[in-house]
Design a protein around this motif. Structure first.
Motif, PDB file in Angstrom:
ATOM      1  N   TYR A  37      32.130  44.639  36.217  1.00  0.00           N
ATOM      2  CA  TYR A  37      33.394  43.973  35.908  1.00  0.00           C
ATOM      3  C   TYR A  37      33.965  44.354  34.545  1.00  0.00           C
ATOM      4  CZ  TYR A  37      31.787  41.458  39.965  1.00  0.00           C
ATOM      5  OH  TYR A  37      31.319  41.158  41.219  1.00  0.00           O
ATOM      6  N   LYS A  38      33.413  45.406  33.935  1.00  0.00           N
ATOM      7  CA  LYS A  38      33.998  45.894  32.671  1.00  0.00           C
ATOM      8  C   LYS A  38      35.464  46.208  32.924  1.00  0.00           C
ATOM      9  CE  LYS A  38      30.216  47.911  30.077  1.00  0.00           C
ATOM     10  NZ  LYS A  38      29.589  49.129  29.574  1.00  0.00           N
ATOM     11  N   GLY A  39      36.307  45.813  31.975  1.00  0.00           N
ATOM     12  CA  GLY A  39      37.740  46.058  32.109  1.00  0.00           C
ATOM     13  C   GLY A  39      38.496  44.916  32.775  1.00  0.00           C
ATOM     14  N   LYS A  40      37.770  43.906  33.267  1.00  0.00           N
ATOM     15  CA  LYS A  40      38.399  42.721  33.849  1.00  0.00           C
ATOM     16  C   LYS A  40      37.970  41.502  33.039  1.00  0.00           C
ATOM     17  CE  LYS A  40      38.925  43.633  38.772  1.00  0.00           C
ATOM     18  NZ  LYS A  40      38.741  43.018  40.085  1.00  0.00           N
ATOM     19  N   LYS A  41      38.780  40.475  33.097  1.00  0.00           N
ATOM     20  CA  LYS A  41      38.348  39.189  32.566  1.00  0.00           C
ATOM     21  C   LYS A  41      37.354  38.599  33.554  1.00  0.00           C
ATOM     22  CE  LYS A  41      42.367  37.915  29.820  1.00  0.00           C
ATOM     23  NZ  LYS A  41      43.183  39.126  29.811  1.00  0.00           N
ATOM     24  N   LYS A  70      42.750  41.656  37.907  1.00  0.00           N
ATOM     25  CA  LYS A  70      42.348  41.655  36.497  1.00  0.00           C
ATOM     26  C   LYS A  70      41.357  40.553  36.127  1.00  0.00           C
ATOM     27  CE  LYS A  70      46.637  39.315  35.080  1.00  0.00           C
ATOM     28  NZ  LYS A  70      47.798  39.439  34.195  1.00  0.00           N
ATOM     29  N   LEU A  71      40.898  39.781  37.116  1.00  0.00           N
ATOM     30  CA  LEU A  71      39.982  38.675  36.853  1.00  0.00           C
ATOM     31  C   LEU A  71      38.960  38.561  37.978  1.00  0.00           C
ATOM     32  CD1 LEU A  71      39.300  35.836  35.409  1.00  0.00           C
ATOM     33  CD2 LEU A  71      40.808  34.864  37.147  1.00  0.00           C
ATOM     34  N   ASP A 147      36.625  38.153  27.970  1.00  0.00           N
ATOM     35  CA  ASP A 147      37.718  39.127  28.006  1.00  0.00           C
ATOM     36  C   ASP A 147      37.277  40.459  28.622  1.00  0.00           C
ATOM     37  OD1 ASP A 147      36.470  40.696  25.990  1.00  0.00           O
ATOM     38  OD2 ASP A 147      37.808  39.997  24.417  1.00  0.00           O
ATOM     39  N   GLU A 148      38.192  41.396  28.681  1.00  0.00           N
ATOM     40  CA  GLU A 148      37.945  42.690  29.327  1.00  0.00           C
ATOM     41  C   GLU A 148      36.889  43.528  28.623  1.00  0.00           C
ATOM     42  OE1 GLU A 148      42.271  41.511  30.003  1.00  0.00           O
ATOM     43  OE2 GLU A 148      40.878  41.462  28.333  1.00  0.00           O
ATOM     44  N   LYS A 149      36.567  43.180  27.397  1.00  0.00           N
ATOM     45  CA  LYS A 149      35.559  43.934  26.640  1.00  0.00           C
ATOM     46  C   LYS A 149      34.220  43.207  26.589  1.00  0.00           C
ATOM     47  CE  LYS A 149      38.974  46.328  23.904  1.00  0.00           C
ATOM     48  NZ  LYS A 149      39.613  46.482  22.606  1.00  0.00           N
TER      49      LYS A 149
END
Length: 172
Positions: A37-41, A70-71, A147-149
């Motif tokens: 899930y890296k890059g997504k919330k 994105k989540l 968060d995405e990071k």
């Protein structure tokens, strides 16, 4: 110094430097690898089937459907509060699908508080405490937003509904 921190983390059961280091058993089998899930919330929620907040499964599913590009939402059934998640993993999966159409990833039942707290929740609690959020899990349906990071953004208490503006402002 870094070796000392890693050693202490391993002793405490927090064998991760990042949320992406965790792999957890899925509710119906398989493994949920958070690295995927890296890059997504990521919204991590401790859930229960017999709680006054159980209706939030509906809002969580709506949130997931609306923002799944994105989540990701990951539910963690837990029986830590007033025996409100007494079922087996199979019973929980059936309940979630039948009553709420849950399609977001659900982990195997764990403990989120106490002496047997699962490592991922030890990690989340430690991250929350770094942000000044002491004892973040007061009840079922506490929500941790990553968060995405891979950084903890905030923790939402049980009363914050999944489709509330308090939460949506972090997604829009």
């Amino acid at each position: 110094m870094k070796l000392l921190v890693i050693t202490l983390a391993l002793i405490m059961g927090i064998a991760a430097g990042s949320i992406y280091d965790f792999k957890v058993d899925g509710l119906t089998g398989g493994t949920i690898n958070l690295k995927d899930y890296k890059g997504k919330k990521i919204l991590i929620v401790n859930t229960a089937s017999k709680c006054g907040f159980t209706h939030q499964y509906e809002g969580l599913e709506q949130l997931y459907e609306k923002y799944k590009d994105k989540l990701v939402i990951i539910g963690f059934p837990a029986n830590n509060f007033k025996e409100q998640e007494p079922g087996s993993n199979g019973e929980i999966a059936e309940f979630c699908k039948k009553n709420y159409g849950v399609s977001f990833p659900m982990a195997k039942k764990i403990s989120v508080k106490g002496d047997d707290t699962a490592p991922i929740y030890k990690y989340l609690i430690a991250e929350a405490e770094k942000k000044g959020i002491k004892d973040p899990i007061k009840w079922n349906f506490t929500k941790f937003l990553i968060d995405e990071k891979g950084n903890l953004v905030t923790v939402f208490p049980s009363k914050v509904e999944p489709m509330s503006e308090d939460l949506l402002k972090y997604l829009n």
